[in-house]
Write an enzyme that holds these catalytic residues in place. Structure first.
Site, PDB file in Angstrom:
ATOM      1  CG  ASN A 150      -6.236  -6.601 -26.065  1.00 20.87           C
ATOM      2  OD1 ASN A 150      -5.235  -6.165 -26.611  1.00 20.87           O
ATOM      3  ND2 ASN A 150      -6.938  -5.897 -25.188  1.00 20.87           N
ATOM      4  CG  ASP A 151     -10.650 -11.098 -27.093  1.00 19.18           C
ATOM      5  OD1 ASP A 151     -10.164 -12.024 -26.422  1.00 19.18           O
ATOM      6  OD2 ASP A 151     -11.440 -10.265 -26.629  1.00 19.18           O
ATOM      7  CB  CYS A 203     -10.260  -0.319 -28.830  1.00 19.92           C
ATOM      8  SG  CYS A 203     -11.245  -1.805 -29.055  1.00 19.92           S
ATOM      9  CG  HIS A 215      -2.001  -1.008   1.106  1.00 17.02           C
ATOM     10  ND1 HIS A 215      -2.412  -1.770   2.157  1.00 17.02           N
ATOM     11  CD2 HIS A 215      -2.742  -1.383   0.058  1.00 17.02           C
ATOM     12  CE1 HIS A 215      -3.376  -2.563   1.752  1.00 17.02           C
ATOM     13  NE2 HIS A 215      -3.598  -2.351   0.484  1.00 17.02           N
ATOM     14  CD  GLU A 227     -13.603  -8.553 -29.385  1.00 15.31           C
ATOM     15  OE1 GLU A 227     -12.591  -8.300 -28.719  1.00 15.31           O
ATOM     16  OE2 GLU A 227     -14.756  -8.357 -28.950  1.00 15.31           O
TER      17      GLU A 227
HETATM   18  C1  PEP Z   1      -9.657  -6.586 -27.345  1.00 21.80           C
HETATM   19  O1  PEP Z   1     -10.008  -7.757 -27.352  1.00 21.80           O
HETATM   20  O2  PEP Z   1      -8.664  -6.161 -27.964  1.00 21.80           O
HETATM   21  C2  PEP Z   1     -10.428  -5.587 -26.580  1.00 21.80           C
HETATM   22  C3  PEP Z   1     -10.160  -4.313 -26.674  1.00 21.80           C
HETATM   23  O3  PEP Z   1     -11.380  -6.027 -25.730  1.00 21.80           O
HETATM   24  P1  PEP Z   1     -11.078  -6.724 -24.325  1.00 21.80           P
HETATM   25  O4  PEP Z   1      -9.621  -6.530 -24.035  1.00 21.80           O
HETATM   26  O5  PEP Z   1     -11.981  -6.070 -23.367  1.00 21.80           O
HETATM   27  O6  PEP Z   1     -11.429  -8.158 -24.612  1.00 21.80           O
HETATM   28 MG    MG Z   2     -11.961  -8.306 -26.664  1.00 20.72          MG
END
Ligand code: PEP
Ligand code: MG
Length: 578
Positions: A456-457, A504, A189, A433
């Site tokens: 990301n996905d 994103c 902390h 995605e």
């Molecule tokens: C992604 O999959 O890139 C995304 C932005 O969504 P999340 O990370 O919430 O799955």
């Molecule tokens: Mg995603």
């Protein structure tokens, strides 16, 4: 030179203030039987005073640093109110007849020992909470004033065996220029407080406090987690240079973040923020986000013991829309499931062997149309308070998309019937995605006004690498040709149909990948707010024509590592000070 753990970025140099927390000496003496009632009352009074002190610190921290940092002290208040701790102290007192400090100290030490022995970093840190609170209670009972770090009169590097959250809260950043502690971890902390105060800090230097003395001078290198005791002139000179470079770089970033997000050849690149909660709006605005490119609404659900109803959701969406108006806010419909199960509603998502390939996001919503419609109505209603766009996560094909749009049409109709206003032109987009969506953007474009690529996905599904598995992390390669080709195809396809494309996923917030994405034709980038200044700085340091060339070249290469190396070279050639 001592290697510790880097806990808070920055470099400090100065004379040390050795802050050693010594255990209080607790005298033990028997209490006469006629004074026993008074002894319990004294204990209760000690608890009340301690409670007042902690609440005061909590309020100060909340004002100066914010509610998240202040939450630390809720843990302290909970320790203070722990019925087991209180009743065991009184039982100990009734059995031994010894003064209340001795009894309280004995019980508290027993708890501290039990937590200390648990093989779990989080729980071990709770031992620190109990130690901190117990110390305060004892100080109050014994009438000893607490030693305050805030009383430092001159600029000093605080070197301590341990710093408690109460200590940290009392720290004055104009006098405590650096912090070094023998113990601690990145998640303790006190470190969190140091980080938010932007004080360079290194923790986990073991027994440094036993090897230095008042008058010594140290360099605290919070970037590398290094402490240098009594540095030579040469080292000082070197660090002076590093510090200047870092400072220059950081001030460039900060200055750039207020300037337009425009490449050297005059192309505007909209940079937006990904947010999870309404209270992140302030940070996103501070980092000059041009709107929100991804509002992960599932966090409203994850932090809740119940399903948030239409009104509650509406209030959240409205607040974000208003905060950014007239800039756009992209609200993503619920993406529960996968690595985001909703604990309190386990009935909604069943145990699955492969949650990432399971009942997640739009699949879940289409199965629960009433729950979905509540969210859609809330988003629609918020649309009159700013420029709201909405997108669906995890769309795998046109069938899902049309079903979602049908439910959306019902939600609109319900609002019309209720006489509620909403933006009839609110744009609807699809997240790209899942590979099957990426391969059919021409079809999806007929039912979506924009696309947002969730890298990301997309990467995890394209490469079949679980995005959360750290054993496979080295195989999760954003520069894999399959990823770059897919992004290129999606962009070309979308542009042919005049649909803008955003990214994103985390790739958007990494300056090394960013030019590749722009070079491939991506129109907008959305990222976590702290990434915005560095990305904007680089946008302003490169030409879009060069980024296009880089992407074109990357598409001819076959090895992900080679592509990464080229992108990194591209970055380093333009951003020289790091
Ligand atoms: C992604 O999959 O890139 C995304 C932005 O969504 P999340 O990370 O919430 O799955
Ligand atoms: Mg995603």
């Amino acid at each position: 030179m001592v290697q510790g753990i880097s806990a808070s970025n920055g470099i400090a140099y100065g004379e040390i203030f050795l802050y050693l927390r010594t255990e209080l000496k607790v005298p033990a003496y028997p209490v006469d039987s006629d004074k026993r009632g008074g002894e319990v009352a004294r204990f209760e009074q000690g608890l009340v005073v301690t409670r007042q002190q902690i609440t005061k610190i909590k309020n100060e921290v909340e004002q100066n640093l914010g509610p998240d940092e202040a939450r630390i002290f809720d843990a302290h208040l909970m320790v203070l109110e722990d019925q087991a701790l209180i009743s065991e102290t009184i039982r100990e007192f009734e059995t031994t007849g010894l003064n209340i400090e001795t009894c309280f100290d004995k019980v508290a030490q027993r708890y501290i020992k039990a937590f200390d022995e648990i093989n779990d970093e989080y729980l071990r840190e709770r031992a620190g909470d109990i130690r901190d609170v117990a110390q305060r209670v004892l100080q109050n009972l014994l009438g000893e004033a607490a030693h305050q770090l805030g009383e430092l009169a001159e600029k000093r590097v605080v070197v301590a065996n341990d710093i408690t959250p109460s200590d940290a809260a009392g720290i004055n950043r104009s006098t405590a220029i650096g912090i070094v502690t023998d113990s601690g971890s990145k998640t303790s902390h006190a470190v969190i407080v140091a980080r938010s105060l932007k004080i360079p800090a290194v923790v986990g230097v073991r027994d440094l406090t036993t090897r230095i003395a008042g008058g010594d001078r140290v360099i605290v290198d919070g970037y590398e987690g290094v402490v240098i005791v009594n540095p030579t002139e040469q080292t000082l000179f070197r660090y002076g240079r590093i510090q200047t470079e870092k400072k220059t770089f950081e001030s460039h970033l900060l200055a750039a973040s207020r300037l337009p997000s425009e490449t050297l050849d005059g192309v505007h690149v909209p940079l937006q923020a990904n947010i999870e909660k309404v209270d992140e709006v302030a940070q996103a605005r501070e980092c000059q986000a041009e709107g929100v490119g991804l509002f992960r609404t599932e966090y409203l659900f994850l932090n809740s013991s119940h399903l948030p109803r239409e009104e509650e959701q509406f209030a959240a969406y409205k607040a974000v829309a208003e905060a950014f108006a007239p800039q756009p806010v992209v609200i993503r419909t619920l993406d529960l499931g996968g690595d985001k199960p909703m604990e309190s509603l386990s009935g909604l998502i069943h145990q699955e062997a492969n949650p990432f390939l399971g009942f997640r996001a739009i699949r879940l919503c289409l199965e629960h149309p009433e729950m979905f419609k509540e969210q859609l109505r809330a988003i629609l209603r918020a649309s009159v308070f700013g420029k709201v766009r909405m997108m669906y996560p995890m769309i795998s094909g046109v069938e899902e998309l049309t079903r979602a749009n049908t439910i959306l049409a019902e939600a609109r109709e319900e609002l019309r019937q209720r006489g509620e206003r909403f933006d009839e032109q609110m744009e609807i987009g699809s997240m790209i995605e899942i590979p099957s969506a990426a391969a059919t953007t021409d079809i999806l474009a007929a039912h979506s006004q924009f696309f947002s690529i969730g890298t990301n996905d997309l990467i995890q599904y394209l490469l079949a690498i679980d995005r959360g598995n750290d054993h496979l992390a080295h195989l999760y390669e954003p520069t894999h040709p399959a990823v770059l080709r897919t992004i290129k195809r999606v962009v070309d396809d979308a542009h042919q149909r005049r649909r803008p494309v955003a990214v994103c996923g985390e790739m958007a917030g990494d300056p090394v990948y960013m030019p590749l994405l722009l070079g491939l034709g991506v129109d907008e980038l959305s990222m976590s707010p702290p990434s915005l200044p560095a990305v904007k700085y680089f946008v302003r340091a490169m030409k879009m024509s060069d980024a296009r060339q880089l992407a074109a070249e990357a598409l001819t290469l076959t090895d992900p590592k080679e592509i990464y190396a080229r992108a990194e070279e591209f970055y380093k050639a333009r951003v020289k000070v790091e």
